[in-house]
Design an enzyme around this catalytic site. Structure first.
Site, PDB file in Angstrom:
ATOM      1  N   LYS A 200      55.095 -78.756 -40.516  1.00  0.00           N
ATOM      2  CA  LYS A 200      54.156 -79.645 -39.822  1.00  0.00           C
ATOM      3  C   LYS A 200      53.322 -80.424 -40.839  1.00  0.00           C
ATOM      4  CE  LYS A 200      50.306 -79.573 -36.566  1.00  0.00           C
ATOM      5  NZ  LYS A 200      49.376 -78.725 -35.816  1.00  0.00           N
ATOM      6  N   GLN A 201      52.931 -79.738 -41.897  1.00  0.00           N
ATOM      7  CA  GLN A 201      52.011 -80.346 -42.859  1.00  0.00           C
ATOM      8  C   GLN A 201      52.190 -79.665 -44.195  1.00  0.00           C
ATOM      9  OE1 GLN A 201      49.187 -78.426 -40.177  1.00  0.00           O
ATOM     10  NE2 GLN A 201      47.752 -78.505 -41.871  1.00  0.00           N
TER      11      GLN A 201
ATOM     12  N   GLU B 123      52.091 -74.909 -39.283  1.00  0.00           N
ATOM     13  CA  GLU B 123      52.042 -74.153 -38.020  1.00  0.00           C
ATOM     14  C   GLU B 123      53.373 -74.129 -37.277  1.00  0.00           C
ATOM     15  OE1 GLU B 123      48.713 -76.168 -36.064  1.00  0.00           O
ATOM     16  OE2 GLU B 123      47.510 -74.453 -36.690  1.00  0.00           O
TER      17      GLU B 123
ATOM     18  N   TRP C 263      39.938 -74.069 -40.420  1.00  0.00           N
ATOM     19  CA  TRP C 263      39.821 -73.989 -41.881  1.00  0.00           C
ATOM     20  C   TRP C 263      39.496 -75.339 -42.502  1.00  0.00           C
ATOM     21  CZ3 TRP C 263      44.237 -75.069 -45.643  1.00  0.00           C
ATOM     22  CH2 TRP C 263      45.097 -76.044 -45.130  1.00  0.00           C
ATOM     23  N   ASP C 264      39.301 -76.374 -41.648  1.00  0.00           N
ATOM     24  CA  ASP C 264      39.209 -77.748 -42.149  1.00  0.00           C
ATOM     25  C   ASP C 264      38.071 -77.986 -43.140  1.00  0.00           C
ATOM     26  OD1 ASP C 264      40.533 -77.439 -39.610  1.00  0.00           O
ATOM     27  OD2 ASP C 264      40.828 -79.603 -39.592  1.00  0.00           O
TER      28      ASP C 264
HETATM   29  C1  BGC Z   1      46.317 -78.431 -38.070  1.00  0.00           C
HETATM   30  C2  BGC Z   1      45.408 -77.386 -38.676  1.00  0.00           C
HETATM   31  C3  BGC Z   1      43.972 -77.796 -38.449  1.00  0.00           C
HETATM   32  C4  BGC Z   1      43.718 -78.043 -36.976  1.00  0.00           C
HETATM   33  C5  BGC Z   1      42.333 -78.542 -36.726  1.00  0.00           C
HETATM   34  C6  BGC Z   1      45.969 -78.624 -36.610  1.00  0.00           C
HETATM   35  O1  BGC Z   1      46.752 -79.639 -36.067  1.00  0.00           O
HETATM   36  O2  BGC Z   1      47.658 -78.038 -38.185  1.00  0.00           O
HETATM   37  O3  BGC Z   1      45.661 -77.253 -40.049  1.00  0.00           O
HETATM   38  O4  BGC Z   1      43.118 -76.802 -38.888  1.00  0.00           O
HETATM   39  O5  BGC Z   1      44.621 -79.007 -36.515  1.00  0.00           O
HETATM   40  O6  BGC Z   1      42.113 -79.753 -37.364  1.00  0.00           O
END
Ligand code: BGC
Length: 941
Positions: free
Chosen positions: A754-755, A633, A494-495
């Protein structure tokens, strides 16, 4: 010593005569006495020595605080100052403090060592440098420095990180910055990745086959080994390295290495290599190796190969998996050189490369003796020539590459294309021009901050290496880790939510190509939705070449050595990102044609999915979304629940409310004919828009009494994590999930993200829009700023920032409630996360395109204060105090603007427009611009 002393004093006196302010910063406590004894105490306008440091509590070198304090005492910004130092810790401090020039004086410490630790220039004695030289540095030197990313001295432990960061590429392919003489080994990993070339193969694991679709490491075209007389092929890395530098010249996108080595027999050889992946013709690559036998003569043989005898071996934790993706098809002579054709074992893509060589002796072409050598999927030429002491020999290797994704016969195409390549110089000239055109649009100029300047350029560079204007002809998405490594298997997530703003405002045609990658996979997304019992289109969390879900089913935990289930595919919010990105692209560009032909079908199909996944609770009348994961996540399910996923993730619900309203609005804006066509192609039923209206007003979002939005249903009931205890025990806790799982626990039990998850809604949409949405979902809040602050304070303390994307979000959000110092810290953390590999070992497996684009977006949205969410451009800058200038260009609704920010002033220029005049709001004032005209607006202090 007296000699050094004399030249130093002479330089200082000359500086003072020219009006330069001079101070002394030293850790010595005898500094004052020494100066007095030498009769020099009148020379310096400030003295920050050991005594002063003690009083002020300064840390001293290698921290930069004694220097920054001295600079402040002189009334200067670090970027305006020269630090003169003879110690390693001192040049480190000069570099860390972002000083305009760190001048190393190589007295006891060798010059090379000072350069390796951050000195910009080195002299042995201050008598060797003049004030004019310093002025030259502050002009052209700094300009060069801002375009150069690189390293002085070898550091084998970090070589793979350096390789990633100095990848060259053009959107069609990316090539890690590995040393040409090396094959994959502990310290080196040559990798060539071609957009869209994936291969999906099984690995038997715990009694079942696990399939992974990997971005394939294509043949290594870099390999150039050499030997002298009848000796062995020896790597220069096994010789004594007398000097070494590794630089990426970003303006012209050329990687350069310079080294001098001495072999066991005492023979000294100088190497200079240069490499490019043409931006003018993405199928052409070139490497130029310059060899000078400094103190010897003999016969040199260069063995230059195309090496397909390789596997994907770039990520240590994937080693248990089957990584053999290439099989040999054919090799032989072609186009005045050799060719190699290989095929991916399952997807069957054919990759063909051709290589030819030119040999020059002191600039004059010679032929040498040539033989072809082969070894299964490796083919090359051995070129032997007599070499004389002190003469310069150049071997140029020109390579062409095509795949069966481009056309039916890639081998023939590669041979034909190679015939067009004549020399490095010829290719370089077209390539540099193509990059100059890109930089015209992409460059952000920052004065007063060397670290930011260089790193922003590196970030823009890597984005263009990953997706360039050539992507218009490629059906390839934006891999999260670029074309620079094998992490995340080259997949697309989704980046783009973070990435597309860079392209929307500078290269809309690239945004369009990336959105078309999604459009081409709409059928896959429809099938995916239907397999899961939904309508419309549900995009997979991870995709590769096809449209299927590529998220792995099991996930390896290096901390425990175990495989566990991976539920991250339940991040259905990727479909929100695709919708949002489409909407934003059309909003920023006004490209209604794209909307009619592709965008509307994409958006309506996605809206149908969200309309069908939402369910009404018949008793409360509220709408819920179940079985999903947010961007965080770490949370895959509620503790103790046997159901996968979570209910009512606030980010998902708020964004869905926004999305469904936008979808209804879009249907209203389409012409009757377009509406009919889109309804047909997306399978829209007449009653759906009404259902969307209801959902967008009825989705459940929970706020507690303090006004904190609950991340998902049940979050507030989770345990608090003992952050201090984990920090004390593990130090680095950004991957709390791995730590907890290795302890037999689970992050599902804790309030640990996580984020950014809940906060993410404020990153995507303006805070006022969030307030409106919450309002229609039944929550009266006391305004955007307090809502933001409360949620920031609550969630920031419960986030481990295991993804660098988190830092970008936190930077923007802390800027919203006016905390400039915190915003700056987050920005800096995000900025250096790849160059310093702050996650400890991830960047060597590939860059992070999301955070790279995110930092450029923070400069645009926050420091420059460019707001493109409305109908007119709005500009309200917040220039960091030490930046003396920021300037860049953007394109909004087809109009190109030049923006220039200096302390207290903004200058806007309408560079190109088809309109008679445009209106924008600058620092609260309405400004009208006609094409070619500029306006300056003073900022209220
Ligand atoms: C992140 C995701 C991201 C993916 C690819 C993961 O570590 O939690 O949000 O899409 O990395 O960059």
């Amino acid at each position: 010593g007296p000699d050094v002393f004399a030249s130093s004093v002479e330089l200082v006196r000359e500086l003072k005569r020219r009006g330069v302010r001079v101070g002394v910063a030293s850790s010595s406590r005898n500094c004052r006495l020494s100066l007095e004894l030498a009769g020099l105490d009148d020379l310096f306008e400030t003295r920050v020595d050991g005594d002063v440091s003690l009083d002020l509590g300064l840390k001293g070198k290698p921290d930069s605080d004694i220097f920054t304090t001295a600079a402040a005492n002189l009334g200067l910004l670090p970027g305006q100052c020269v630090v003169v130092e003879d110690a390693i810790s001192g040049v480190q401090a000069g570099c860390a403090g972002n000083f305009g020039l760190t001048l190393g004086v190589a007295r006891e410490t060798p010059g090379d060592v000072l350069l390796a630790h951050g000195a910009d220039l080195v002299v042995r004695d201050l008598g060797e440098i003049t004030v004019d030289d310093m002025e030259e540095w502050f002009g052209q030197g700094l300009e060069r420095d801002g375009w150069t990313f690189g390293y002085h001295g070898l550091d084998p432990e970090n070589e793979k990180l350096r390789e990633t960061l100095t990848t060259v590429g053009n959107g069609y392919l990316g090539v890690r910055g590995a040393l040409e003489t090396e094959r994959a080994s502990e310290h080196h990993y040559p990798g060539t990745y071609m957009a869209g070339i994936f291969n999906k193969i099984p690995t038997p694991l715990h009694g079942r086959d696990i399939y992974n679709n990997d971005l394939v490491n294509c043949p290594n075209w870099l390999l150039m080994e050499f030997r002298v007389d009848r000796g062995e092929y020896v790597s220069p890395m096994d010789m004594e390295v007398l000097s070494y530098s590794h630089r990426l010249h970003m303006r012209e996108a050329v990687l350069e290495r310079r080294m001098v080595v001495r072999d066991k027999l005492g023979r000294v050889t100088r190497f200079v290599s240069r490499r490019l992946a043409s931006m003018a013709d993405p199928h052409l690559l070139c490497q130029r190796l310059e060899l000078t036998p400094v103190n010897w003569s003999g016969r040199i043989t260069v063995r230059s190969s195309l090496d397909g005898n390789l596997i994907n071996d770039g990520v240590a934790r994937y080693r248990q998996l089957n990584q053999q993706h290439l099989e040999f098809v054919k090799s032989g002579k072609a186009a005045g050189g050799v060719y190699l054709e290989v095929r991916t074992t399952a997807s069957g893509y054919r990759v063909a490369m051709c290589a030819k060589h030119a040999l020059l002796d002191e600039g004059r072409r010679i032929h040498g003796t040539r033989t072809v050598h082969t070894d299964r999927a490796l083919i090359g030429e051995e070129i032997t020539f007599p070499a004389g002491e002190g003469r310069q020999y150049v071997v140029e290797k020109m390579v062409s590459a095509f795949t069966s994704r481009d056309l039916d016969d890639p081998r023939q195409a590669a041979a034909a294309r190679l015939n067009k390549a004549r020399s490095f110089r010829q290719l370089h000239s077209a390539h540099a021009k193509a990059w100059a055109r890109l930089w015209d649009k992409a460059d952000m100029v920052v004065e007063g901050d060397r670290l930011v300047q260089r790193t922003l350029r590196l970030h823009a560079y890597h984005l263009l290496v990953t997706a360039s204007p050539h992507n218009s002809r490629l059906d390839a998405g934006m891999p999260a880790r670029g074309l620079s490594g094998e992490a995340y298997r080259g997949h697309i997530f989704w980046d783009e939510l973070y990435i597309l703003p860079f392209y929307d405002l500078r290269f809309p045609e690239i945004s369009k190509a990336l959105l078309k990658y999604r459009y081409e996979r709409l059928d896959g997304a429809r099938e995916y939705a239907s397999e899961n019992g939904y309508d419309g289109a549900m995009f997979p969390w991870q995709t590769a070449d096809g449209g299927e879900e590529e998220t792995q089913e099991v996930h390896y935990n290096p901390k425990s050595g175990d495989w566990g289930p991976d539920l991250s595919r339940r991040q259905r919010h990727v479909s929100i990102a695709v919708f949002f990105n489409t909407w934003r692209y059309v909003h920023c560009t006004g490209d209604w044609n794209f909307m009619r032909r592709y965008g509307a079908e994409l958006m309506i199909s996605i809206a149908r999915f969200w309309g069908s996944i939402a369910r009404r609770d018949q008793t409360t009348g509220q709408w819920h979304i179940d079985g999903v994961m947010g961007p965080d996540e770490f949370h895959e399910a509620l503790p103790g629940s046997d159901r996968e996923g979570l209910r009512d993730n606030a980010y998902t619900n708020v964004m869905t409310s926004w999305l469904l309203e936008r979808a209804v609005d879009l249907l209203d804006r389409l012409s009757p004919a377009d509406r009919k066509r889109v309804a047909r192609s997306s399978g829209l039923l007449p009653e759906e828009p009404e259902r969307w209206r209801e959902i967008s007003r009825g989705l459940h979002v929970n706020l507690n009494a303090q006004g904190v939005i609950e991340q998902f249903e049940g979050y507030f009931g989770l345990d608090e994590l003992d952050w201090d205890a984990y920090r004390a025990k593990y130090g680095d806790i950004h991957r709390m999930d791995r730590i907890l799982k290795a302890e037999g626990d689970s992050p599902d039990h804790y309030k640990v993200a996580k984020q950014a998850d809940t906060l993410m809604m404020f990153y995507a949409l303006p805070p006022e829009t969030i307030v409106d949405i919450l309002g229609r979902l039944g929550h009266e809040v006391d305004g955007a700023a307090p809502l933001l602050r409360r949620n920031y304070e609550y969630y920031e303390g419960r986030t481990s920032h295991g993804s660098t994307l988190s830092k970008v979000v936190h930077a923007l959000i802390s800027s919203y409630f006016g905390d400039d110092a915190t915003a700056w810290q987050w920005f800096l953390e995000a900025l250096v996360s790849d160059i310093h590999d702050t996650q400890g070992g991830t960047t060597l497996e590939g860059i992070h395109t999301g955070v790279m684009a995110g930092t450029l977006d923070i400069v645009t949205r926050y420091f420059a204060g460019v707001d493109v969410t409305g109908e007119h451009l709005v500009i309200q800058p917040h220039l960091p105090e030490h930046w003396t200038k920021l300037s860049f260009r953007i394109c909004f609704r087809g109009d190109w603007y030049g923006l220039r920010f200096t302390p207290g002033k903004v200058r806007v220029e309408l560079l190109e427009s088809f309109k008679d005049a445009v209106h924008l709001i600058v620092a609260g004032r309405r400004v009208e611009l006609t094409p070619g005209r500029s306006r300056s607006v003073a900022l209220d202090s």
